[in-house]
Design a protein around this motif. Sequence first.
Motif, PDB file in Angstrom:
ATOM      1  N   LYS A 154      37.119  39.098  20.161  1.00  0.00           N
ATOM      2  CA  LYS A 154      37.546  40.198  19.289  1.00  0.00           C
ATOM      3  C   LYS A 154      36.376  41.085  18.881  1.00  0.00           C
ATOM      4  O   LYS A 154      36.538  42.279  18.678  1.00  0.00           O
ATOM      5  CB  LYS A 154      38.238  39.655  18.034  1.00  0.00           C
ATOM      6  N   LEU A 179      41.024  30.919  14.416  1.00  0.00           N
ATOM      7  CA  LEU A 179      40.313  31.430  15.579  1.00  0.00           C
ATOM      8  C   LEU A 179      39.261  30.435  16.053  1.00  0.00           C
ATOM      9  O   LEU A 179      38.583  29.809  15.236  1.00  0.00           O
ATOM     10  CB  LEU A 179      39.601  32.745  15.239  1.00  0.00           C
ATOM     11  N   GLU A 210      37.505  32.980  20.674  1.00  0.00           N
ATOM     12  CA  GLU A 210      38.478  34.016  20.303  1.00  0.00           C
ATOM     13  C   GLU A 210      37.859  35.051  19.374  1.00  0.00           C
ATOM     14  O   GLU A 210      38.056  36.256  19.559  1.00  0.00           O
ATOM     15  CB  GLU A 210      39.702  33.370  19.634  1.00  0.00           C
TER      16      GLU A 210
END
Length: 109
Positions: free
Chosen positions: A24, A16, A20
């Motif tokens: 999330k 990640l 990213e």
Amino acid sequence: MLLGNQLREARKERGLTQAELGAKLDVKAQQISDWECGQGMSKQTQRMIKNFINNGVQAFIEENTTINVSGGTQANIPAMEVEIKYLKKIIEEKDELIREIRSKREGLD
């Protein structure tokens, strides 16, 4: 090893980027960067980061504070908000596919 460094390693191991992971967790990439540098970490944030390092993104999200609702039930609002955003994205993608299919059908008529 410092907690921020552990967070960076765990994020990279999971493939990640800061952006990213931030998406999330519904925080900006800058917040992830700050945490990785050891800045802006309350005791609760430190506990959540340790949970992420050990158990992944879903555990990090679920660590957020719950609230009491009617009947003594507890609801995890941050996790529910993330789930709602995810479901909205799926619906948008489905709607886009339907539009594409309809457009192709109209071209065949």
